[in-house]
Motif scaffolding. Structure first.
Motif, PDB file in Angstrom:
ATOM      1  N   GLN A 161      -2.188 -21.188  -5.826  1.00 37.48           N
ATOM      2  CA  GLN A 161      -2.604 -20.517  -4.524  1.00 37.48           C
ATOM      3  C   GLN A 161      -3.938 -20.410  -4.335  1.00 37.48           C
ATOM      4  O   GLN A 161      -4.655 -20.568  -3.160  1.00 37.48           O
ATOM      5  CB  GLN A 161      -2.061 -18.837  -4.833  1.00 37.48           C
ATOM      6  CG  GLN A 161      -0.554 -18.748  -4.857  1.00 37.48           C
ATOM      7  CD  GLN A 161      -0.334 -17.246  -5.187  1.00 37.48           C
ATOM      8  OE1 GLN A 161      -1.097 -16.373  -5.303  1.00 37.48           O
ATOM      9  NE2 GLN A 161       0.953 -16.978  -5.208  1.00 37.48           N
ATOM     10  N   ARG A 162      -4.908 -20.480  -5.432  1.00 39.01           N
ATOM     11  CA  ARG A 162      -6.207 -20.644  -5.457  1.00 39.01           C
ATOM     12  C   ARG A 162      -6.852 -21.893  -4.645  1.00 39.01           C
ATOM     13  O   ARG A 162      -7.480 -22.077  -3.992  1.00 39.01           O
ATOM     14  CB  ARG A 162      -7.096 -20.357  -6.739  1.00 39.01           C
ATOM     15  CG  ARG A 162      -7.036 -19.056  -7.528  1.00 39.01           C
ATOM     16  CD  ARG A 162      -7.621 -18.998  -8.759  1.00 39.01           C
ATOM     17  NE  ARG A 162      -7.770 -17.774  -9.498  1.00 39.01           N
ATOM     18  CZ  ARG A 162      -8.525 -16.834  -9.094  1.00 39.01           C
ATOM     19  NH1 ARG A 162      -9.532 -17.084  -8.191  1.00 39.01           N
ATOM     20  NH2 ARG A 162      -8.511 -15.678  -9.494  1.00 39.01           N
ATOM     21  N   GLU A 163      -5.850 -23.222  -5.120  1.00 38.25           N
ATOM     22  CA  GLU A 163      -6.295 -24.225  -4.908  1.00 38.25           C
ATOM     23  C   GLU A 163      -6.000 -24.373  -3.147  1.00 38.25           C
ATOM     24  O   GLU A 163      -6.817 -24.979  -2.660  1.00 38.25           O
ATOM     25  CB  GLU A 163      -5.336 -25.204  -5.401  1.00 38.25           C
ATOM     26  CG  GLU A 163      -5.480 -26.593  -5.108  1.00 38.25           C
ATOM     27  CD  GLU A 163      -4.627 -27.498  -6.199  1.00 38.25           C
ATOM     28  OE1 GLU A 163      -5.161 -28.415  -6.747  1.00 38.25           O
ATOM     29  OE2 GLU A 163      -3.311 -27.442  -5.988  1.00 38.25           O
ATOM     30  N   SER A 164      -4.725 -23.702  -2.653  1.00 33.75           N
ATOM     31  CA  SER A 164      -4.530 -23.904  -1.201  1.00 33.75           C
ATOM     32  C   SER A 164      -5.551 -23.365  -0.525  1.00 33.75           C
ATOM     33  O   SER A 164      -6.026 -23.472   0.593  1.00 33.75           O
ATOM     34  CB  SER A 164      -2.945 -23.089  -1.023  1.00 33.75           C
ATOM     35  OG  SER A 164      -2.126 -23.998  -1.437  1.00 33.75           O
ATOM     36  N   ALA A 165      -5.906 -22.057  -0.876  1.00 32.56           N
ATOM     37  CA  ALA A 165      -7.221 -21.368  -0.165  1.00 32.56           C
ATOM     38  C   ALA A 165      -8.525 -22.140  -0.043  1.00 32.56           C
ATOM     39  O   ALA A 165      -9.012 -22.161   0.910  1.00 32.56           O
ATOM     40  CB  ALA A 165      -7.313 -19.969  -0.969  1.00 32.56           C
ATOM     41  N   MET A 166      -8.647 -23.044  -1.259  1.00 28.70           N
ATOM     42  CA  MET A 166      -9.891 -23.806  -1.393  1.00 28.70           C
ATOM     43  C   MET A 166      -9.763 -24.861  -0.281  1.00 28.70           C
ATOM     44  O   MET A 166     -10.800 -25.296   0.370  1.00 28.70           O
ATOM     45  CB  MET A 166      -9.985 -24.157  -2.838  1.00 28.70           C
ATOM     46  CG  MET A 166     -11.426 -24.910  -2.893  1.00 28.70           C
ATOM     47  SD  MET A 166     -12.743 -24.113  -2.514  1.00 28.70           S
ATOM     48  CE  MET A 166     -12.701 -22.878  -4.056  1.00 28.70           C
ATOM     49  N   LEU A 167      -8.479 -25.461  -0.274  1.00 34.53           N
ATOM     50  CA  LEU A 167      -8.222 -26.661   0.547  1.00 34.53           C
ATOM     51  C   LEU A 167      -8.210 -26.116   1.774  1.00 34.53           C
ATOM     52  O   LEU A 167      -8.783 -27.042   3.051  1.00 34.53           O
ATOM     53  CB  LEU A 167      -6.978 -27.124   0.291  1.00 34.53           C
ATOM     54  CG  LEU A 167      -6.862 -27.877  -1.034  1.00 34.53           C
ATOM     55  CD1 LEU A 167      -5.470 -28.360  -1.298  1.00 34.53           C
ATOM     56  CD2 LEU A 167      -7.953 -29.306  -1.104  1.00 34.53           C
ATOM     57  N   ALA A 168      -7.952 -24.973   2.373  1.00 33.17           N
ATOM     58  CA  ALA A 168      -8.004 -24.456   3.779  1.00 33.17           C
ATOM     59  C   ALA A 168      -9.450 -24.404   3.886  1.00 33.17           C
ATOM     60  O   ALA A 168      -9.876 -24.773   5.136  1.00 33.17           O
ATOM     61  CB  ALA A 168      -7.196 -23.161   3.729  1.00 33.17           C
ATOM     62  N   GLU A 169     -10.062 -23.885   3.091  1.00 32.50           N
ATOM     63  CA  GLU A 169     -11.743 -23.506   3.305  1.00 32.50           C
ATOM     64  C   GLU A 169     -12.151 -25.127   3.603  1.00 32.50           C
ATOM     65  O   GLU A 169     -13.198 -25.232   4.631  1.00 32.50           O
ATOM     66  CB  GLU A 169     -12.237 -22.948   2.480  1.00 32.50           C
ATOM     67  CG  GLU A 169     -13.812 -22.629   2.557  1.00 32.50           C
ATOM     68  CD  GLU A 169     -14.444 -21.628   1.470  1.00 32.50           C
ATOM     69  OE1 GLU A 169     -15.608 -21.856   1.119  1.00 32.50           O
ATOM     70  OE2 GLU A 169     -13.563 -21.226   0.512  1.00 32.50           O
ATOM     71  N   THR A 187      -9.352 -34.009  -4.704  1.00 28.58           N
ATOM     72  CA  THR A 187      -8.405 -33.075  -4.882  1.00 28.58           C
ATOM     73  C   THR A 187      -7.863 -33.043  -6.445  1.00 28.58           C
ATOM     74  O   THR A 187      -7.918 -34.211  -7.008  1.00 28.58           O
ATOM     75  CB  THR A 187      -7.271 -32.992  -3.902  1.00 28.58           C
ATOM     76  OG1 THR A 187      -6.465 -34.446  -3.998  1.00 28.58           O
ATOM     77  CG2 THR A 187      -7.787 -33.159  -2.383  1.00 28.58           C
ATOM     78  N   GLY A 188      -7.107 -31.934  -6.807  1.00 25.89           N
ATOM     79  CA  GLY A 188      -6.273 -32.135  -7.927  1.00 25.89           C
ATOM     80  C   GLY A 188      -5.206 -32.741  -7.653  1.00 25.89           C
ATOM     81  O   GLY A 188      -4.638 -32.881  -6.487  1.00 25.89           O
ATOM     82  N   GLY A 189      -4.606 -33.491  -8.881  1.00 24.85           N
ATOM     83  CA  GLY A 189      -3.426 -34.211  -8.811  1.00 24.85           C
ATOM     84  C   GLY A 189      -2.121 -33.388  -8.059  1.00 24.85           C
ATOM     85  O   GLY A 189      -1.231 -34.043  -7.325  1.00 24.85           O
ATOM     86  N   GLY A 190      -2.109 -32.130  -8.206  1.00 27.11           N
ATOM     87  CA  GLY A 190      -0.912 -31.277  -7.671  1.00 27.11           C
ATOM     88  C   GLY A 190      -1.268 -30.664  -6.392  1.00 27.11           C
ATOM     89  O   GLY A 190      -0.376 -29.991  -6.009  1.00 27.11           O
ATOM     90  N   ALA A 191      -2.387 -31.033  -5.753  1.00 28.34           N
ATOM     91  CA  ALA A 191      -2.704 -30.250  -4.445  1.00 28.34           C
ATOM     92  C   ALA A 191      -1.612 -30.905  -3.466  1.00 28.34           C
ATOM     93  O   ALA A 191      -1.160 -30.142  -2.641  1.00 28.34           O
ATOM     94  CB  ALA A 191      -4.001 -30.736  -4.093  1.00 28.34           C
ATOM     95  N   VAL A 192      -0.856 -31.871  -3.538  1.00 34.43           N
ATOM     96  CA  VAL A 192       0.135 -32.356  -2.535  1.00 34.43           C
ATOM     97  C   VAL A 192       1.519 -31.526  -2.816  1.00 34.43           C
ATOM     98  O   VAL A 192       2.504 -31.756  -1.632  1.00 34.43           O
ATOM     99  CB  VAL A 192       0.334 -33.850  -2.864  1.00 34.43           C
ATOM    100  CG1 VAL A 192      -0.762 -34.768  -2.332  1.00 34.43           C
ATOM    101  CG2 VAL A 192       0.917 -34.424  -4.012  1.00 34.43           C
ATOM    102  N   LEU A 198       3.408 -27.845   0.509  1.00 37.63           N
ATOM    103  CA  LEU A 198       3.411 -28.565   2.001  1.00 37.63           C
ATOM    104  C   LEU A 198       2.364 -28.077   2.796  1.00 37.63           C
ATOM    105  O   LEU A 198       1.767 -28.595   3.715  1.00 37.63           O
ATOM    106  CB  LEU A 198       4.773 -28.333   2.752  1.00 37.63           C
ATOM    107  CG  LEU A 198       5.945 -29.239   1.948  1.00 37.63           C
ATOM    108  CD1 LEU A 198       7.317 -28.847   2.848  1.00 37.63           C
ATOM    109  CD2 LEU A 198       5.706 -30.669   2.002  1.00 37.63           C
ATOM    110  N   GLU A 199       1.925 -26.665   2.710  1.00 36.61           N
ATOM    111  CA  GLU A 199       1.046 -26.001   3.670  1.00 36.61           C
ATOM    112  C   GLU A 199      -0.333 -27.076   3.388  1.00 36.61           C
ATOM    113  O   GLU A 199      -0.990 -26.864   4.285  1.00 36.61           O
ATOM    114  CB  GLU A 199       0.865 -24.806   3.453  1.00 36.61           C
ATOM    115  CG  GLU A 199       0.403 -24.385   1.926  1.00 36.61           C
ATOM    116  CD  GLU A 199       0.146 -22.789   1.743  1.00 36.61           C
ATOM    117  OE1 GLU A 199      -1.037 -22.334   1.663  1.00 36.61           O
ATOM    118  OE2 GLU A 199       0.998 -22.358   1.195  1.00 36.61           O
ATOM    119  N   ASN A 200      -0.398 -27.679   2.086  1.00 33.39           N
ATOM    120  CA  ASN A 200      -1.679 -28.292   1.850  1.00 33.39           C
ATOM    121  C   ASN A 200      -1.994 -29.410   2.665  1.00 33.39           C
ATOM    122  O   ASN A 200      -2.928 -30.142   2.914  1.00 33.39           O
ATOM    123  CB  ASN A 200      -1.971 -28.448   0.317  1.00 33.39           C
ATOM    124  CG  ASN A 200      -2.116 -27.342  -0.402  1.00 33.39           C
ATOM    125  OD1 ASN A 200      -2.355 -26.280  -0.008  1.00 33.39           O
ATOM    126  ND2 ASN A 200      -1.901 -27.490  -1.722  1.00 33.39           N
TER     127      ASN A 200
END
Length: 188
Positions: free
Chosen positions: A61-69, A80-85, A88-90
């Motif tokens: 959840q933290r990662e998704s918020a960071m990627l959105a920003e 990115t972190g290996g699991g960011a993919v 799907l929202e990412n």
């Protein structure tokens, strides 16, 4: 063709995203951002602690918020972190105004590069190689689907990978374009 507004590096742990990203950003004159390091800075805690306290879901959840920003920040190279993919929202955040580069490496190289790293919570078990093989099986199709460019990093120095990436990212000169067109006509 102009330079991409953002370059996003995806791939498994140990592929060289941080090292290559730093060098690539310097060559492009872009800012380098490592999403995992930024999460750690903002939380005031390292990733293993976040995993322990919040679990993988909390970290994601933290990662998704960071990627959105970060999807709004231009002239950046984002590692990115290996699991960011996995979320799907990412995918939209990763693709937004970006060229996505999949730094692909073998599981054997991952084992070698991560063997002494204690900052990788998913590998803190009795058989990290089996974990890496399973992650590769699940994530490789996602990395490939997202990628505009796939770069193999096995047995290549980070500088060589960056040079090869620059050749694919930087626009060709008008002179080069004319030469390519002429060569194309000569072979017709």
């Amino acid at each position: 063709m102009s330079l991409p507004k953002r370059v996003v590096l995806v791939g498994p742990m140990g592929a060289g995203k941080s090292t290559i990203g730093r060098l690539l950003a310097k060559e492009l004159g872009y800012q380098f951002i490592d999403s995992d390091r930024l999460i750690e800075e903002r939380c005031g805690a390292n990733i293993p602690w976040i995993f322990d306290v919040e679990g993988e879901d909390g970290f994601r959840q933290r990662e998704s918020a960071m990627l959105a920003e970060m999807s709004e920040v231009q002239q950046t190279v984002l590692a990115t972190g290996g699991g960011a993919v996995m979320k799907l929202e990412n995918h939209d955040y990763l693709r937004r105004d970006a060229t996505v580069v999949y730094l692909r490496t073998s599981v054997e190289q991952q084992v070698e590069r991560t063997r002494k790293d204690r900052n990788r919570p998913l590998l803190q078990n009795d058989d990290p190689e089996a974990v890496l093989r399973n992650l590769f099986r699940v994530r490789d199709p996602l990395y490939r689907d997202l990628a505009d460019i796939v770069m193999q990093t096995d047995r290549k120095s980070p500088r060589l990978v960056v040079r090869q990436l620059l050749n694919r990212l930087k626009p060709r000169s008008p002179r080069h374009k004319r030469r390519v067109k002429k060569e194309g006509r000569n072979h017709a």
